[in-house]
Design a protein around this motif. Sequence first.
Motif, PDB file in Angstrom:
ATOM      1  N   SER A  62      -1.381 -11.197  -2.921  1.00 53.25           N
ATOM      2  CA  SER A  62      -2.277 -10.489  -2.000  1.00 53.25           C
ATOM      3  C   SER A  62      -1.538  -9.394  -1.242  1.00 53.25           C
ATOM      4  O   SER A  62      -2.063  -8.290  -1.064  1.00 53.25           O
ATOM      5  CB  SER A  62      -2.908 -11.476  -1.016  1.00 53.25           C
ATOM      6  OG  SER A  62      -3.737 -12.410  -1.685  1.00 53.25           O
ATOM      7  N   ILE A  63      -0.321  -9.686  -0.800  1.00 49.97           N
ATOM      8  CA  ILE A  63       0.455  -8.698  -0.050  1.00 49.97           C
ATOM      9  C   ILE A  63       0.857  -7.529  -0.942  1.00 49.97           C
ATOM     10  O   ILE A  63       0.836  -6.370  -0.507  1.00 49.97           O
ATOM     11  CB  ILE A  63       1.698  -9.357   0.578  1.00 49.97           C
ATOM     12  CG1 ILE A  63       1.287 -10.247   1.756  1.00 49.97           C
ATOM     13  CG2 ILE A  63       2.703  -8.303   1.054  1.00 49.97           C
ATOM     14  CD1 ILE A  63       2.415 -11.014   2.397  1.00 49.97           C
ATOM     15  N   LYS A  65      -0.653  -6.040  -3.140  1.00 52.14           N
ATOM     16  CA  LYS A  65      -1.728  -5.063  -3.297  1.00 52.14           C
ATOM     17  C   LYS A  65      -1.647  -3.961  -2.254  1.00 52.14           C
ATOM     18  O   LYS A  65      -2.195  -2.873  -2.451  1.00 52.14           O
ATOM     19  CB  LYS A  65      -3.090  -5.757  -3.218  1.00 52.14           C
ATOM     20  CG  LYS A  65      -3.359  -6.743  -4.349  1.00 52.14           C
ATOM     21  CD  LYS A  65      -4.671  -7.471  -4.146  1.00 52.14           C
ATOM     22  CE  LYS A  65      -4.921  -8.508  -5.236  1.00 52.14           C
ATOM     23  NZ  LYS A  65      -6.180  -9.262  -5.015  1.00 52.14           N
ATOM     24  N   TYR A  66      -0.987  -4.243  -1.141  1.00 57.01           N
ATOM     25  CA  TYR A  66      -0.900  -3.280  -0.048  1.00 57.01           C
ATOM     26  C   TYR A  66       0.445  -2.555  -0.009  1.00 57.01           C
ATOM     27  O   TYR A  66       0.650  -1.688   0.834  1.00 57.01           O
ATOM     28  CB  TYR A  66      -1.128  -3.988   1.290  1.00 57.01           C
ATOM     29  CG  TYR A  66      -2.496  -4.619   1.405  1.00 57.01           C
ATOM     30  CD1 TYR A  66      -3.602  -3.861   1.795  1.00 57.01           C
ATOM     31  CD2 TYR A  66      -2.702  -5.958   1.099  1.00 57.01           C
ATOM     32  CE1 TYR A  66      -4.866  -4.433   1.883  1.00 57.01           C
ATOM     33  CE2 TYR A  66      -3.957  -6.536   1.192  1.00 57.01           C
ATOM     34  CZ  TYR A  66      -5.025  -5.770   1.582  1.00 57.01           C
ATOM     35  OH  TYR A  66      -6.281  -6.344   1.669  1.00 57.01           O
ATOM     36  N   ARG A 227       0.610  -9.537   6.794  1.00 58.02           N
ATOM     37  CA  ARG A 227       0.652  -8.086   6.605  1.00 58.02           C
ATOM     38  C   ARG A 227       1.220  -7.391   7.831  1.00 58.02           C
ATOM     39  O   ARG A 227       2.029  -6.447   7.719  1.00 58.02           O
ATOM     40  CB  ARG A 227      -0.753  -7.539   6.321  1.00 58.02           C
ATOM     41  CG  ARG A 227      -1.228  -7.748   4.902  1.00 58.02           C
ATOM     42  CD  ARG A 227      -2.523  -7.012   4.663  1.00 58.02           C
ATOM     43  NE  ARG A 227      -2.353  -5.574   4.792  1.00 58.02           N
ATOM     44  CZ  ARG A 227      -3.350  -4.699   4.925  1.00 58.02           C
ATOM     45  NH1 ARG A 227      -4.596  -5.110   4.966  1.00 58.02           N
ATOM     46  NH2 ARG A 227      -3.086  -3.412   5.008  1.00 58.02           N
TER      47      ARG A 227
END
Length: 232
Positions: A62-63, A65-66, A227
């Motif tokens: 998930s991280i 992706k940023y 994040r």
Amino acid sequence: MKHSVKIASILTMILFFGCSSENNSGGNQPPKQYKYLALGDSYTIGQSVCETCRFPAQLKDSIQKYLNPNDSFLVKIIAQTGWKTYDLKAAIAAENLSNDYDLVTLLIGVNNQYQHKPFSIYEQEFPELVNTAIQKAKGDRKNVIVVSIPDYAFTPFGQGNIAISEEIFEYNEFARNYCQSNNVTFVHITDITRMGLQQPELVASDGLHPSTLAYSKFVERILPQARMKIAD
């Protein structure tokens, strides 16, 4: 006429250098390497789910992706099914860990409760583990996330045992209060697991541990905090 030509030339130069600056800021950034340390027990190692299904792996995905495409996000897991607080302490001590992790998560205590260890052990050793997590997180408590203990009473194994829930609540309240008093981020996920009997898909095939879906719901809550810590 000359005045108009001069203005046009100035505008052209502004546009050229503006675009060049913008391109450089996005294209020539050196790649970054982020390091994540996950400390815990079966809930961290992901008992009865695949390696990419446990919450540290889902959090990593998930991280990423940023992050910029060239950045890397490395995960180190120190966790094992059945570990109590002192087992985790011993395992960390046996590892030659650096103190430069950008993010550290800690989820521990269920086996102290399950094996009926004196609560005083948790009262002593949980703060020690939090302080160790801070040390490994560049000495910065802002880089640490403590995750609440799931409630296994709401599984086929636990069969809705109220006594289990009450004891898990006691452990979580101690951890939450300690984190609040010491400015450490505490993420509550216990309520997700309390839906396990109503929503069997939240329980793994062993009838006891969280499923891949449950871990994804954990990550939904952990991700915003993670994040922010990575961004800092």
